[in-house]
Design a protein around this motif. Structure first.
Motif, PDB file in Angstrom:
ATOM      1  N   THR A 182      63.318  -0.330  33.595  1.00  0.00           N
ATOM      2  CA  THR A 182      62.394   0.366  32.709  1.00  0.00           C
ATOM      3  C   THR A 182      62.492  -0.249  31.324  1.00  0.00           C
ATOM      4  O   THR A 182      63.594  -0.403  30.790  1.00  0.00           O
ATOM      5  CB  THR A 182      62.714   1.867  32.643  1.00  0.00           C
ATOM      6  OG1 THR A 182      62.527   2.447  33.943  1.00  0.00           O
ATOM      7  CG2 THR A 182      61.791   2.574  31.646  1.00  0.00           C
ATOM      8  N   TYR A 183      61.342  -0.586  30.753  1.00  0.00           N
ATOM      9  CA  TYR A 183      61.297  -1.241  29.443  1.00  0.00           C
ATOM     10  C   TYR A 183      60.673  -0.291  28.423  1.00  0.00           C
ATOM     11  O   TYR A 183      59.775   0.486  28.737  1.00  0.00           O
ATOM     12  CB  TYR A 183      60.487  -2.539  29.518  1.00  0.00           C
ATOM     13  CG  TYR A 183      61.197  -3.604  30.318  1.00  0.00           C
ATOM     14  CD1 TYR A 183      62.056  -4.511  29.710  1.00  0.00           C
ATOM     15  CD2 TYR A 183      61.033  -3.673  31.702  1.00  0.00           C
ATOM     16  CE1 TYR A 183      62.734  -5.474  30.461  1.00  0.00           C
ATOM     17  CE2 TYR A 183      61.706  -4.631  32.456  1.00  0.00           C
ATOM     18  CZ  TYR A 183      62.553  -5.523  31.823  1.00  0.00           C
ATOM     19  OH  TYR A 183      63.225  -6.465  32.565  1.00  0.00           O
ATOM     20  N   ARG A 184      61.191  -0.390  27.210  1.00  0.00           N
ATOM     21  CA  ARG A 184      60.700   0.445  26.115  1.00  0.00           C
ATOM     22  C   ARG A 184      60.208  -0.446  24.979  1.00  0.00           C
ATOM     23  O   ARG A 184      60.836  -1.468  24.659  1.00  0.00           O
ATOM     24  CB  ARG A 184      61.818   1.379  25.624  1.00  0.00           C
ATOM     25  CG  ARG A 184      62.248   2.393  26.670  1.00  0.00           C
ATOM     26  CD  ARG A 184      63.488   3.159  26.263  1.00  0.00           C
ATOM     27  NE  ARG A 184      64.685   2.315  26.291  1.00  0.00           N
ATOM     28  CZ  ARG A 184      65.374   2.035  27.383  1.00  0.00           C
ATOM     29  NH1 ARG A 184      64.997   2.511  28.561  1.00  0.00           N
ATOM     30  NH2 ARG A 184      66.447   1.271  27.327  1.00  0.00           N
ATOM     31  N   MET A 185      59.091  -0.067  24.395  1.00  0.00           N
ATOM     32  CA  MET A 185      58.523  -0.791  23.259  1.00  0.00           C
ATOM     33  C   MET A 185      58.491   0.128  22.049  1.00  0.00           C
ATOM     34  O   MET A 185      58.096   1.298  22.146  1.00  0.00           O
ATOM     35  CB  MET A 185      57.088  -1.246  23.573  1.00  0.00           C
ATOM     36  CG  MET A 185      56.393  -1.948  22.406  1.00  0.00           C
ATOM     37  SD  MET A 185      54.645  -2.340  22.763  1.00  0.00           S
ATOM     38  CE  MET A 185      53.920  -0.670  22.697  1.00  0.00           C
ATOM     39  N   ALA A 186      58.935  -0.380  20.895  1.00  0.00           N
ATOM     40  CA  ALA A 186      58.859   0.351  19.631  1.00  0.00           C
ATOM     41  C   ALA A 186      58.147  -0.537  18.615  1.00  0.00           C
ATOM     42  O   ALA A 186      58.521  -1.706  18.444  1.00  0.00           O
ATOM     43  CB  ALA A 186      60.255   0.720  19.128  1.00  0.00           C
TER      44      ALA A 186
END
Length: 263
Positions: free
Chosen positions: A83-87
């Motif tokens: 799972t990848y998160r972008m900020a």
């Protein structure tokens, strides 16, 4: 304008973020929305802080002026099962999104076929593939690009736009088997070759390539609402928090070899 308010088709532009991490790399585009009557595509905006992370680490992306996108300086690629998160921080606002990356499918066949249609024939571009998760609800994004030597298309069409694109799922399909047919053109339309239809027609020697990407449910919902919005003028459903438009997806990409059309 009345009492300082803008007309419905002249709303102030919103920030739009299009983020993608795949087995081929990372790309995040930050733009602003434009009036529906404005045919000029928005340019990628610099000045944002864009961070991509997953369990085990993350990376600050770097703005690339040649593409207008934020790219990975190390060549980061996505891995299925993570799972990848972008900020994104831009002009005082903070935006976040996450996406789980499903495994890639294997394309087993792709090509053209003619099917009878009343007193005519319809040309389809047909694909078949196998999915390594046969008993799960799975979602797919598919795009066909073309290269042509047709002089009218080269002068009048935006060939950076896909020839066809869609999203679909595996409901009702044989477990593990993906089959999808793209409607291209009728034989009658090809023979008439009317100017209004030329963007959808194929010509002898046109080269098609297909990209099939497995996506998660939130990305599927975004593209479904995008298709509906193109018909009704509404903005698509974003999966990014913070008040911007756009999407962030972690997807696995599979491509076909080039396929040449001959009538």
């Amino acid at each position: 304008e009345h009492f300082g308010m803008k007309k419905a088709d002249e709303k102030a532009p919103l920030v739009m973020i299009e983020g993608r991490i795949t087995n081929e790399g990372v790309s995040v585009l930050v733009t602003r929305t434009r009036n529906m009557n404005d045919s000029v595509h928005g340019k990628g905006l610099s000045g944002a802080s864009v961070y991509i992370e997953t369990d085990g680490g993350g990376e600050l992306l770097v703005f690339d002026s040649s593409t207008g996108c934020y790219l990975s300086p190390s060549g980061m690629t996505g891995q299925a099962g993570k799972t990848y998160r972008m900020a994104v921080d831009f002009e005082g606002a903070h935006y976040e999104a996450s996406s789980a990356m499903p495994p890639a499918v294997a394309i087993t066949s792709a090509g053209f076929k003619w099917q009878p249609l009343l007193n005519d024939r319809m040309l389809f571009f047909s694909i078949e593939a196998t999915d390594p998760q046969p008993y799960q609800q799975n979602y797919y994004w598919c795009r066909i690009d073309r290269q042509t030597t047709n002089l009218w298309l080269l002068e009048h069409a935006d060939l950076s736009e896909p020839y066809r694109w869609t999203v679909f799922d595996n409901r009702g399909a044989v477990p593990g088997k993906i089959v999808h047919d793209f409607m291209c053109m009728t034989e009658e339309a090809a023979e008439k070759d009317e100017e209004d239809n030329r963007r959808s027609l194929l010509y002898d020697g046109d080269v098609l390539t297909l990209t099939l990407m497995t996506i998660d449910r939130s990305t599927y919902d975004y593209y479904q609402s995008l298709k509906a919005g193109q018909r009704g003028g509404a903005n698509p459903k974003s999966n990014i928090t913070g008040g911007c438009l756009g999407y962030f997806t972690a997807g696995s990409v599979t491509r076909t070899d080039a396929i040449v059309y001959h009538p």
